[in-house]
Motif scaffolding. Structure first.
Motif, PDB file in Angstrom:
ATOM      1  N   VAL A   9       0.828  -1.206   0.000  1.00 27.76           N
ATOM      2  CA  VAL A   9       0.000   0.000   0.000  1.00 27.76           C
ATOM      3  C   VAL A   9       0.864   1.259   0.000  1.00 27.76           C
ATOM      4  N   PHE A  10       2.066   1.174   0.574  1.00 34.69           N
ATOM      5  CA  PHE A  10       2.892   2.381   0.673  1.00 34.69           C
ATOM      6  C   PHE A  10       4.326   2.188   0.164  1.00 34.69           C
ATOM      7  N   ASN A  11       4.611   1.066  -0.457  1.00 35.94           N
ATOM      8  CA  ASN A  11       5.953   0.800  -0.960  1.00 35.94           C
ATOM      9  C   ASN A  11       5.879  -0.123  -2.166  1.00 35.94           C
ATOM     10  N   GLY A  12       6.861  -0.059  -3.008  1.00 38.60           N
ATOM     11  CA  GLY A  12       6.949  -1.021  -4.098  1.00 38.60           C
ATOM     12  C   GLY A  12       6.456  -0.489  -5.436  1.00 38.60           C
ATOM     13  N   LYS A  13       6.485  -1.375  -6.428  1.00 37.81           N
ATOM     14  CA  LYS A  13       6.188  -1.023  -7.816  1.00 37.81           C
ATOM     15  C   LYS A  13       4.757  -0.499  -7.989  1.00 37.81           C
ATOM     16  N   ARG A  14       3.789  -1.189  -7.398  1.00 34.56           N
ATOM     17  CA  ARG A  14       2.393  -0.762  -7.578  1.00 34.56           C
ATOM     18  C   ARG A  14       2.115   0.544  -6.827  1.00 34.56           C
ATOM     19  N   PHE A  15       2.792   0.734  -5.697  1.00 29.63           N
ATOM     20  CA  PHE A  15       2.630   2.017  -5.014  1.00 29.63           C
ATOM     21  C   PHE A  15       3.130   3.154  -5.901  1.00 29.63           C
ATOM     22  N   ARG A  16       4.324   2.992  -6.461  1.00 33.95           N
ATOM     23  CA  ARG A  16       4.901   4.047  -7.291  1.00 33.95           C
ATOM     24  C   ARG A  16       4.087   4.283  -8.561  1.00 33.95           C
ATOM     25  N   GLY A  17       3.627   3.194  -9.181  1.00 34.37           N
ATOM     26  CA  GLY A  17       2.975   3.340 -10.472  1.00 34.37           C
ATOM     27  C   GLY A  17       1.486   3.571 -10.443  1.00 34.37           C
ATOM     28  N   GLU A  18       0.793   3.122  -9.368  1.00 30.15           N
ATOM     29  CA  GLU A  18      -0.666   3.201  -9.354  1.00 30.15           C
ATOM     30  C   GLU A  18      -1.242   3.972  -8.165  1.00 30.15           C
ATOM     31  N   ILE A  19      -0.650   3.805  -6.991  1.00 26.38           N
ATOM     32  CA  ILE A  19      -1.205   4.466  -5.804  1.00 26.38           C
ATOM     33  C   ILE A  19      -0.725   5.909  -5.686  1.00 26.38           C
ATOM     34  N   TYR A  20       0.586   6.112  -5.751  1.00 24.97           N
ATOM     35  CA  TYR A  20       1.093   7.476  -5.571  1.00 24.97           C
ATOM     36  C   TYR A  20       0.502   8.464  -6.581  1.00 24.97           C
ATOM     37  N   PRO A  21       0.396   8.115  -7.888  1.00 27.02           N
ATOM     38  CA  PRO A  21      -0.215   9.074  -8.819  1.00 27.02           C
ATOM     39  C   PRO A  21      -1.626   9.510  -8.401  1.00 27.02           C
ATOM     40  N   ARG A  22      -2.381   8.631  -7.776  1.00 26.54           N
ATOM     41  CA  ARG A  22      -3.726   9.004  -7.307  1.00 26.54           C
ATOM     42  C   ARG A  22      -3.636   9.983  -6.143  1.00 26.54           C
ATOM     43  N   VAL A  23      -2.696   9.724  -5.234  1.00 20.08           N
ATOM     44  CA  VAL A  23      -2.523  10.644  -4.103  1.00 20.08           C
ATOM     45  C   VAL A  23      -2.074  12.006  -4.608  1.00 20.08           C
ATOM     46  N   ARG A  24      -1.132  12.020  -5.526  1.00 15.01           N
ATOM     47  CA  ARG A  24      -0.638  13.279  -6.100  1.00 15.01           C
ATOM     48  C   ARG A  24      -1.765  14.056  -6.773  1.00 15.01           C
ATOM     49  N   ALA A  25      -2.588  13.370  -7.557  1.00 12.47           N
ATOM     50  CA  ALA A  25      -3.701  14.040  -8.235  1.00 12.47           C
ATOM     51  C   ALA A  25      -4.705  14.588  -7.225  1.00 12.47           C
ATOM     52  N   PHE A  26      -4.943  13.848  -6.152  1.00  9.14           N
ATOM     53  CA  PHE A  26      -5.881  14.290  -5.115  1.00  9.14           C
ATOM     54  C   PHE A  26      -5.371  15.566  -4.447  1.00  9.14           C
ATOM     55  N   VAL A  27      -4.090  15.596  -4.127  1.00 10.29           N
ATOM     56  CA  VAL A  27      -3.487  16.782  -3.507  1.00 10.29           C
ATOM     57  C   VAL A  27      -3.540  17.966  -4.466  1.00 10.29           C
ATOM     58  N   ARG A  28      -3.264  17.728  -5.730  1.00  5.26           N
ATOM     59  CA  ARG A  28      -3.275  18.812  -6.721  1.00  5.26           C
ATOM     60  C   ARG A  28      -4.671  19.406  -6.885  1.00  5.26           C
ATOM     61  N   ARG A  29      -5.687  18.558  -6.872  1.00  9.27           N
ATOM     62  CA  ARG A  29      -7.057  19.076  -6.978  1.00  9.27           C
ATOM     63  C   ARG A  29      -7.384  19.968  -5.789  1.00  9.27           C
ATOM     64  N   ALA A  30      -6.962  19.529  -4.608  1.00  7.49           N
ATOM     65  CA  ALA A  30      -7.210  20.326  -3.413  1.00  7.49           C
ATOM     66  C   ALA A  30      -6.464  21.649  -3.478  1.00  7.49           C
ATOM     67  N   GLU A  31      -5.220  21.615  -3.934  1.00  6.87           N
ATOM     68  CA  GLU A  31      -4.435  22.845  -4.053  1.00  6.87           C
ATOM     69  C   GLU A  31      -5.074  23.797  -5.056  1.00  6.87           C
ATOM     70  N   ALA A  32      -5.581  23.267  -6.167  1.00 11.55           N
ATOM     71  CA  ALA A  32      -6.233  24.114  -7.170  1.00 11.55           C
ATOM     72  C   ALA A  32      -7.481  24.767  -6.597  1.00 11.55           C
ATOM     73  N   GLY A  33      -8.226  24.009  -5.799  1.00 15.60           N
ATOM     74  CA  GLY A  33      -9.428  24.570  -5.177  1.00 15.60           C
ATOM     75  C   GLY A  33      -9.109  25.685  -4.212  1.00 15.60           C
ATOM     76  N   PHE A  34      -8.050  25.523  -3.422  1.00 13.12           N
ATOM     77  CA  PHE A  34      -7.690  26.563  -2.456  1.00 13.12           C
ATOM     78  C   PHE A  34      -7.105  27.782  -3.152  1.00 13.12           C
ATOM     79  N   ASP A  35      -6.380  27.571  -4.254  1.00 12.77           N
ATOM     80  CA  ASP A  35      -5.879  28.711  -5.020  1.00 12.77           C
ATOM     81  C   ASP A  35      -7.032  29.537  -5.556  1.00 12.77           C
ATOM     82  N   LYS A  36      -8.084  28.846  -6.021  1.00 15.42           N
ATOM     83  CA  LYS A  36      -9.258  29.541  -6.536  1.00 15.42           C
ATOM     84  C   LYS A  36      -9.946  30.338  -5.443  1.00 15.42           C
TER      85      LYS A  36
END
Length: 423
Positions: free
Chosen positions: A391-418
């Motif tokens: 869930v927090f380490n390894g190939k699937r974390f880097r390729g599938e889980i982390y990109p989702r977390v990054r996108a979630f954080v970016r959406r939140a940052e965009a909302g607060f910037d607005k």
């Protein structure tokens, strides 16, 4: 008494360990003409295995000197930005000149990764940190080994943990992001609930829970069932021991890391035995790369720390026996913890399909508790074909889980910037 016997056993094997090291060096020496014979490799392998199984495993180094961003190597150094006797808040500072070369000129979102206080050091999350460093200012909690904290420093319990999370979030400034990996889920959710109720400026913009026992009643695992089957007094009598000298924390009552490690290894004993058999064979075959990979894993896995008695027992009681947070009964410093009062903090939960420590549903329970959050601020993801560590380490974390977390954080940052532009 067990702790003292454990220490005595370590020192009693010192002569044999020393002999094994000498044997290992002799049969691995390029000056030994018999080193590459079948007998020589076997003697070397046996001595090496014995030396590694009986040696001390201290806190591993982070070993993160650089990270690749947009194809550009960026130098990284660690900086302590806040501390107490019980934790060190570490910032992985990226070199700004290298960041500009990589095309990153603006300050990136601050993320607090809350490492578990459940036996292993924070370095277990090395892969997690490396992933987040690509897009964030990364801070992580490095919890102290209780045996190294003098008794005069006082106690550290579940509620102190909550207070520490609040204090560290304040160090990051307004609206940081927090990621709780495994054990920290309940106290982090409690801390965010209190900060939201108080309207604190430094309450997180998002909170991500990864394989966390928010509600340990759901999909119970072997760990959960043990906590349910044994009475609280059993844990007091059988899992807590006194730190012996010459450790700085001599006299402190702790849940020893070696007891926790023995529990973990017993759950998959055959798997660990087979791993060491393969390691022995790799050494005899001269397969250095496979042997090094084995050592790298077990150098981390066998490095453990002690938990204070009060923190360990309260966690068993609050999280795994009485389930106070999901039942709406958790009281912190005289205040009822109310996740339903969180209204503007994004919530992402991540679980592994094959997690045998925090079963599916335990982390998802945060969504029901945070009933005051609108649907657009909530997201849940179950990663197929991974266990707890995946869930927090390894190939699937880097390729599938982390990109989702990054996108979630970016959406939140965009909302607060607005929101800030509108204000």
């Amino acid at each position: 008494m067990l702790y003292t016997l454990y220490e005595a056993g370590y020192y009693a094997t010192t002569p044999m360990r020393f002999a094994a090291r000498l044997t290992r060096e002799f049969w691995n020496s390029p000056l030994n003409p018999a080193a590459e014979t079948d007998v020589g490799r076997r003697l070397f392998a046996g001595a090496d295995l014995f030396a590694n199984l009986t040696r001390r495993y201290g806190k591993p180094a982070w070993g993160i000197d650089s990270v690749e961003i947009e194809g550009q190597p960026v130098r990284v150094r660690t900086t302590e930005v806040w501390s107490s006797p019980w934790v060190k808040l570490t910032h992985f500072t990226r070199d700004m000149a290298d960041m500009r070369k990589a095309g990153r000129r603006e300050l990136e979102p601050a993320v607090l990764i809350v490492a578990p206080l459940s036996g292993h050091y924070a370095t277990l999350l090395r892969g997690t940190v490396q992933a987040f460093l690509q897009d964030h200012e990364v801070f992580i909690t490095e919890w102290s080994n209780a045996r190294d904290v003098p008794v005069m420093e006082g106690r550290f319990d579940f509620h102190d943990y909550i207070d520490h999370i609040r204090q560290m979030l304040r160090q990051l400034g307004p609206r940081p992001h927090v990621v709780a990996v495994c054990q920290p889920g309940p106290p982090v959710l409690a801390a965010v609930s209190l900060m939201a109720e108080d309207g604190e400026e430094c309450r997180p913009a998002t909170m991500t829970f990864m394989g966390s026992p928010i509600d340990a009643r759901l999909s119970p695992t072997v760990t959960n069932k043990l906590a349910e089957e044994k009475p609280f007094a059993w844990f007091q009598s059988n899992m807590v021991y006194t730190v012996p000298g010459p450790y700085p924390g001599a006299g402190r009552r702790v849940y020893p890391g070696f007891v926790q490690l023995a529990s973990f290894m017993s759950m998959n004993l055959e798997k660990h035995q087979e791993a060491h058999r393969r390691y022995l064979q790799h050494l005899m075959d001269g397969d250095g790369d496979s042997a090094e990979a084995h050592l790298a894993f077990y150098d981390e896995y066998l490095s453990v720390l002690d938990l204070s008695e009060e923190f360990y027992l309260q966690t068993v009681d609050v999280v795994f026996q009485r389930y106070l947070l999901p039942k709406g009964e958790l009281v912190h410093r005289g205040r009822l913890v109310r996740p339903d009062l969180i209204t503007d903090v994004g919530l992402l939960t991540v679980e592994g399909e094959n997690d045998d420590i925090s079963g599916i549903g335990q982390t998802q329970a945060a969504h029901d508790l945070c009933s005051g959050l609108p649907a657009e601020l909530k997201e849940d993801y179950v990663q197929p074909k991974v266990g707890h560590y995946g869930v927090f380490n390894g190939k699937r974390f880097r390729g599938e889980i982390y990109p989702r977390v990054r996108a979630f954080v970016r959406r939140a940052e965009a909302g607060f910037d607005k929101q800030r532009r509108a204000a």
